[in-house]
Design a protein around this motif. Structure first.
Motif, PDB file in Angstrom:
ATOM      1  N   TRP A 152      13.019 -29.263  10.994  1.00  0.00           N
ATOM      2  CA  TRP A 152      12.131 -29.978  11.907  1.00  0.00           C
ATOM      3  C   TRP A 152      13.001 -30.777  12.886  1.00  0.00           C
ATOM      4  N   THR A 153      12.436 -31.108  14.021  1.00  0.00           N
ATOM      5  CA  THR A 153      13.158 -31.944  14.984  1.00  0.00           C
ATOM      6  C   THR A 153      12.251 -33.081  15.455  1.00  0.00           C
ATOM      7  N   SER A 154      12.891 -34.167  15.927  1.00  0.00           N
ATOM      8  CA  SER A 154      12.166 -35.323  16.443  1.00  0.00           C
ATOM      9  C   SER A 154      13.040 -36.023  17.472  1.00  0.00           C
ATOM     10  N   SER A 155      12.400 -36.597  18.482  1.00  0.00           N
ATOM     11  CA  SER A 155      13.139 -37.363  19.498  1.00  0.00           C
ATOM     12  C   SER A 155      13.139 -38.852  19.200  1.00  0.00           C
ATOM     13  N   ASP A 156      12.221 -39.301  18.314  1.00  0.00           N
ATOM     14  CA  ASP A 156      12.093 -40.738  18.058  1.00  0.00           C
ATOM     15  C   ASP A 156      12.086 -41.100  16.581  1.00  0.00           C
ATOM     16  N   GLY A 157      12.187 -40.131  15.678  1.00  0.00           N
ATOM     17  CA  GLY A 157      12.148 -40.406  14.249  1.00  0.00           C
ATOM     18  C   GLY A 157      10.762 -40.627  13.711  1.00  0.00           C
ATOM     19  N   HIS A 158       9.768 -40.607  14.571  1.00  0.00           N
ATOM     20  CA  HIS A 158       8.377 -40.848  14.162  1.00  0.00           C
ATOM     21  C   HIS A 158       7.535 -39.588  14.222  1.00  0.00           C
ATOM     22  N   ASP A 159       7.590 -38.886  15.319  1.00  0.00           N
ATOM     23  CA  ASP A 159       6.826 -37.648  15.482  1.00  0.00           C
ATOM     24  C   ASP A 159       7.752 -36.454  15.270  1.00  0.00           C
ATOM     25  N   TRP A 160       7.397 -35.600  14.309  1.00  0.00           N
ATOM     26  CA  TRP A 160       8.217 -34.451  13.934  1.00  0.00           C
ATOM     27  C   TRP A 160       7.455 -33.150  14.165  1.00  0.00           C
ATOM     28  N   ARG A 161       8.205 -32.126  14.487  1.00  0.00           N
ATOM     29  CA  ARG A 161       7.594 -30.806  14.664  1.00  0.00           C
ATOM     30  C   ARG A 161       8.491 -29.750  14.033  1.00  0.00           C
ATOM     31  N   PRO A 162       7.887 -28.718  13.427  1.00  0.00           N
ATOM     32  CA  PRO A 162       8.699 -27.668  12.804  1.00  0.00           C
ATOM     33  C   PRO A 162       9.345 -26.787  13.856  1.00  0.00           C
ATOM     34  N   VAL A 187      18.584 -41.929   3.104  1.00  0.00           N
ATOM     35  CA  VAL A 187      18.396 -42.810   4.251  1.00  0.00           C
ATOM     36  C   VAL A 187      19.653 -42.760   5.114  1.00  0.00           C
ATOM     37  N   ILE A 188      19.471 -42.848   6.421  1.00  0.00           N
ATOM     38  CA  ILE A 188      20.588 -42.936   7.345  1.00  0.00           C
ATOM     39  C   ILE A 188      20.301 -44.065   8.334  1.00  0.00           C
ATOM     40  N   HIS A 189      21.355 -44.552   8.984  1.00  0.00           N
ATOM     41  CA  HIS A 189      21.179 -45.482  10.092  1.00  0.00           C
ATOM     42  C   HIS A 189      21.468 -44.725  11.369  1.00  0.00           C
ATOM     43  N   ASP A 190      20.486 -44.699  12.244  1.00  0.00           N
ATOM     44  CA  ASP A 190      20.576 -43.994  13.506  1.00  0.00           C
ATOM     45  C   ASP A 190      20.564 -45.007  14.640  1.00  0.00           C
ATOM     46  N   ARG A 191      20.851 -44.571  15.851  1.00  0.00           N
ATOM     47  CA  ARG A 191      20.835 -45.500  16.981  1.00  0.00           C
ATOM     48  C   ARG A 191      19.434 -46.048  17.239  1.00  0.00           C
ATOM     49  N   LEU A 192      18.392 -45.383  16.677  1.00  0.00           N
ATOM     50  CA  LEU A 192      17.033 -45.886  16.790  1.00  0.00           C
ATOM     51  C   LEU A 192      16.672 -46.844  15.658  1.00  0.00           C
ATOM     52  N   GLY A 193      17.479 -46.895  14.632  1.00  0.00           N
ATOM     53  CA  GLY A 193      17.195 -47.723  13.468  1.00  0.00           C
ATOM     54  C   GLY A 193      17.493 -46.947  12.191  1.00  0.00           C
ATOM     55  N   LEU A 195      16.868 -35.659  16.517  1.00  0.00           N
ATOM     56  CA  LEU A 195      17.071 -35.755  15.078  1.00  0.00           C
ATOM     57  C   LEU A 195      16.624 -34.443  14.445  1.00  0.00           C
ATOM     58  N   VAL A 196      17.370 -33.988  13.461  1.00  0.00           N
ATOM     59  CA  VAL A 196      17.067 -32.732  12.770  1.00  0.00           C
ATOM     60  C   VAL A 196      16.908 -33.032  11.288  1.00  0.00           C
ATOM     61  N   ALA A 197      15.837 -32.513  10.697  1.00  0.00           N
ATOM     62  CA  ALA A 197      15.612 -32.604   9.257  1.00  0.00           C
ATOM     63  C   ALA A 197      15.591 -31.201   8.681  1.00  0.00           C
ATOM     64  N   VAL A 198      16.132 -31.047   7.473  1.00  0.00           N
ATOM     65  CA  VAL A 198      16.118 -29.749   6.799  1.00  0.00           C
ATOM     66  C   VAL A 198      15.561 -29.937   5.396  1.00  0.00           C
TER      67      VAL A 198
END
Length: 337
Positions: A217-227, A144-150, A199-202
């Motif tokens: 994967w990347t996301s602009s809002d932490g909710h919708d992700w795309r590879p 878990v991380i704390h981001d500026r979005l939550g 946001l980047v996930a690996v």
């Protein structure tokens, strides 16, 4: 006593006293019968009235600022175990993050064989409550991380090989699972970090135990992700992920460090011999990166674990091994910024 004999009654004395006080306050002396000599030497027009000197106001004292408390160095900080409580029953925490007013810990619940994911929260670090987590069955929450979005949490769902899962919360209390996408199938997500506006996930391929694959994967809002189509070497699996304002660094379980400036193109970093070891986790700040792990382990069966190790880098390219005093053994597996 006979007041008639004194020539001045008490009432007259009081009246004279009042006249004196008022006269002094007005700055005019009481008239005194001058001698004839004085009248001839000092004309009445030249008499200068007496003035009461002005008193400057007292300076206003400026209150001394209250000194801010100086935090204790981590090396001298005293740790106290948090009292056991019902929220901890059958739980195993694996990671923790903090906002300005809340701590969030994630892990798994061992109440049943499924080891479902679990989330705990606290406003002071002392009293904790376990939250209900939507759609987490048979898989732990790894980080878990704390981001500026939550808060952003990640893990897996379902029996192995399972699926990757990501949850988001604006306040650490109410959580929503990100929509499932095809590329989450048979995947273990091992890290999430922010690089600029994304946001980047690996992660890695769970069918291979995460070995020999590098996915992102990347996301602009932490909710919708795309590879994303990762370029560069993809035959390694990531363990930890961290970011500064301008770059990402991923550590792997085969003594490899990868670096990216956009989350898409990744390059293996050549490290000095002194830094060889297994890096388990990494964090980033404006000053660079810090990673922890373990040095090479002796090859003999039953031998003690390798030495604990830590590394630092200002640019993600050149890494220096930190000095540990006293030297300890075993894996350092988790860093919290």
């Amino acid at each position: 006593m006979n007041h008639a004999r004194t020539g001045v009654t008490s009432a007259q004395q009081a009246s004279l006293l009042c006249i004196v006080l008022i006269s002094v306050a007005c700055g005019n002396p009481l008239p005194v019968s001058p001698s004839p000599t004085a009248l001839t030497q000092t004309p009445a027009s030249t008499v200068v009235p007496t003035r009461v000197p002005s008193i400057p106001p007292a300076p206003t004292a400026t209150p001394s600022p209250t000194p801010s408390p100086t935090p204790s160095p981590l090396g001298t900080a005293r740790w106290t175990r948090v009292k056991d409580q019902a929220a901890f029953a059958n739980g195993l925490m694996s990671s923790i993050a903090a906002s300005a007013d809340r701590y969030v810990a994630v892990g798994r619940d061992g109440t049943d064989p499924g080891w479902n994911g679990a989330i705990w929260t606290s406003s002071d670090g002392l009293v904790w409550q376990r939250l209900s987590l939507p759609s987490s069955f048979g898989g732990p929450i790894r980080g878990v991380i704390h981001d500026r979005l939550g808060f952003i949490a990640w893990g897996s769902d379902g029996s192995p090989p399972g699926r990757a899962a990501i949850w988001a919360s604006p306040d650490g209390l109410v959580w929503e699972r990100a929509p499932d996408i095809p590329s989450f199938a048979s995947v273990d997500i091992t890290g999430v970090a922010r690089l600029g506006e994304r946001l980047v996930a690996v992660g890695g391929d769970a069918l291979q135990g995460g070995a020999g694959s590098f996915l992102a994967w990347t996301s602009s809002d932490g909710h919708d992700w795309r590879p994303v189509s990762v370029t560069g070497p993809v035959d390694v699996s990531p363990n930890g992920l961290a970011a500064t304002d301008s770059m990402l660094v991923a550590t792997t379980d085969d003594r490899t460090v990868l670096r990216s400036t956009d989350g898409l193109d990744w390059r293996i970093v050549t490290r000095p011999e002194a830094s060889i070891g297994w890096m388990g986790d990494v964090v980033g700040s404006a000053d660079g990166f810090v990673a922890v792990g373990m040095g090479p382990q002796p090859g003999q069966a039953g031998s003690p674990p390798g030495p604990s190790r830590a590394w630092s880098s200002s640019d993600g390219l050149t890494w220096d091994r930190a000095v540990s005093a006293p030297q300890s053994l075993g894996l350092l597996g988790l860093l919290v910024r």
